[in-house]
Scaffold this active site. Structure first.
Site, PDB file in Angstrom:
ATOM      1  N   CYS A 132      37.728  30.436  45.556  1.00 59.69           N
ATOM      2  CA  CYS A 132      37.748  28.906  44.200  1.00 59.69           C
ATOM      3  C   CYS A 132      38.907  29.800  43.616  1.00 59.69           C
ATOM      4  CB  CYS A 132      36.725  29.531  43.888  1.00 59.69           C
ATOM      5  SG  CYS A 132      37.037  28.689  42.088  1.00 59.69           S
ATOM      6  N   CYS A 135      38.849  30.035  40.286  1.00 55.15           N
ATOM      7  CA  CYS A 135      38.481  31.134  39.425  1.00 55.15           C
ATOM      8  C   CYS A 135      39.410  31.479  39.645  1.00 55.15           C
ATOM      9  CB  CYS A 135      37.357  31.592  40.469  1.00 55.15           C
ATOM     10  SG  CYS A 135      35.768  29.770  40.819  1.00 55.15           S
ATOM     11  N   ASP A 136      40.460  32.060  40.712  1.00 57.89           N
ATOM     12  CA  ASP A 136      40.546  33.347  40.968  1.00 57.89           C
ATOM     13  C   ASP A 136      42.058  33.206  40.569  1.00 57.89           C
ATOM     14  OD1 ASP A 136      38.682  34.819  41.124  1.00 57.89           O
ATOM     15  OD2 ASP A 136      38.286  34.320  43.655  1.00 57.89           O
TER      16      ASP A 136
END
Ligand code: NAP
Length: 308
Positions: A132, A135-136
């Site tokens: 992701c 997300c990261d």
């Protein structure tokens, strides 16, 4: 006989539980093999509204769990193997030796990111291996990273990562991207994205702290091996929705994602609702899954009041 059984305890499942519990429906959640869902495999979540300092994924899920339990939701560990609609309109769920009965069912079983199956990948998730970029990605500023895959997701993730990383290697097993032309052209025109064609990642290489430091690449045409230094690898080789156990109760697209009725979380089977990543390959965000969980709860509540 339960009013509502919610299968899955990710963002969609817990949100559906909070809403149905507050509606006095005393929902039963069946947690499945990955209690807490995909967010339990990430580290810090910076994009869930309400947490300006960010929150660790597992902590966010524990908060959702205690919020659902506070209003009377019950949680049982069970991996549902089949769902059957009976002649009286109720549902029979089987999980090993156990069975459950419900008037409505919310499917919130999510999707699992596909991985390569390399030996140390489980330990590396959250330590330089993720699926992701949203997300990261922001954790990897001014360092080289890699994306594996050649589809729309890989191109989209690679483009997003160029906001942070010094360089993004796009490692694909062929020399032509599967992605739509517009996405592929955009990725290939980006000076920060360097395609690595006809190549597979054959090993994740770690530093002495167990963090990703490089990947071993094998050229699939020549067999030649090489190393690429990267701080993080984003795997974008597709997701597998957890919908196989539903058989013909729902219609699915060619990849197994559940088809909801237009603009609703209801499915072709009355009383059966689907929310979150098991039905959504487009947004795939915690907050959109939570939103669908809320919608499914409201629809289930309405269905029950109309049928009683
Ligand atoms: P996908 O289209 O199935 O692409 C998966 C990619 O991973 C392919 O390039 C495939 O290679 C590669 N791959 C699969 N298994 C592999 C393995 N074991 N080792 C190495 N590579 C492997 O999946 P996706 O990109 O996640 O897209 C899924 C759906 O969502 C698609 O319909 C897509 O159009 C849609 N989507 C749309 C958008 C958008 O429009 N903004 C964004 C993301 C996704 P091959 O090409 O060789 O098969």
């Amino acid at each position: 006989m339960e009013n509502v059984i919610i299968i899955g305890t990710g963002c969609a499942g817990y949100t559906a539980a909070i809403y149905t519990a507050r509606a006095n429906l005393s929902p039963l959640l069946l947690s499945g093999t990955q209690p807490g869902g995909q967010l339990t495999t990430t580290t810090e979540v910076e994009n869930f509204p309400g947490f300006p300092q960010g929150i660790m994924g597992p902590e966010l899920m524990m908060n959702m769990q205690s919020q659902a339990e506070k209003f009377g939701a019950r949680i049982a560990w069970a991996s549902v193997e089949s769902v059957e609609k009976r002649a009286d309109g109720t549902f029979l769920l089987k999980a090993g030796e156990e069975s459950f009965e419900a008037k409505t069912v919310i499917i919130a079983t999510g999707a699992a990111p596909r991985h390569l199956g390399l030996p140390n990948e489980k330990q590396l998730i959250g330590h330089g291996l993720t699926s992701c970029a949203t997300c990261d990605g922001a954790f990897y500023r001014d360092v080289p990273v890699a994306v594996i895959g050649g589809g729309d997701s890989a191109c989209e993730e690679a483009g997003f990562l160029t906001r942070f990383a010094s360089k993004v290697y796009l490692i694909h097993r062929r020399e032509e991207l599967r992605a739509s032309k517009i996405m592929a052209d955009r990725a290939l025109a980006n000076p920060k994205i360097e395609p690595v064609w006809n190549s597979g990642v054959t090993e994740y290489l770690t530093d002495d702290k167990g963090e990703m430091r490089a990947v071993e690449i094998t050229n699939l045409v020549t067999g030649e091996k090489s190393e690429l230094d990267v701080a993080c690898v984003f795997v974008a080789i597709g997701h597998v929705p957890n919908s196989a156990f539903l058989g013909d109760l729902v219609d699915k697209d060619e990849n197994g994602y559940i088809l909801q009725n237009p603009g609703r979380t209801s499915t072709k089977t009355p009383g059966l609702f689907a929310a979150g990543d098991v039905a959504d390959h487009f947004y795939r965000q915690a907050i959109t899954a939570a939103g669908q969980g809320c919608a499914a709860a409201l629809e289930a509540e309405r269905f029950l009041s109309e049928h009683e």
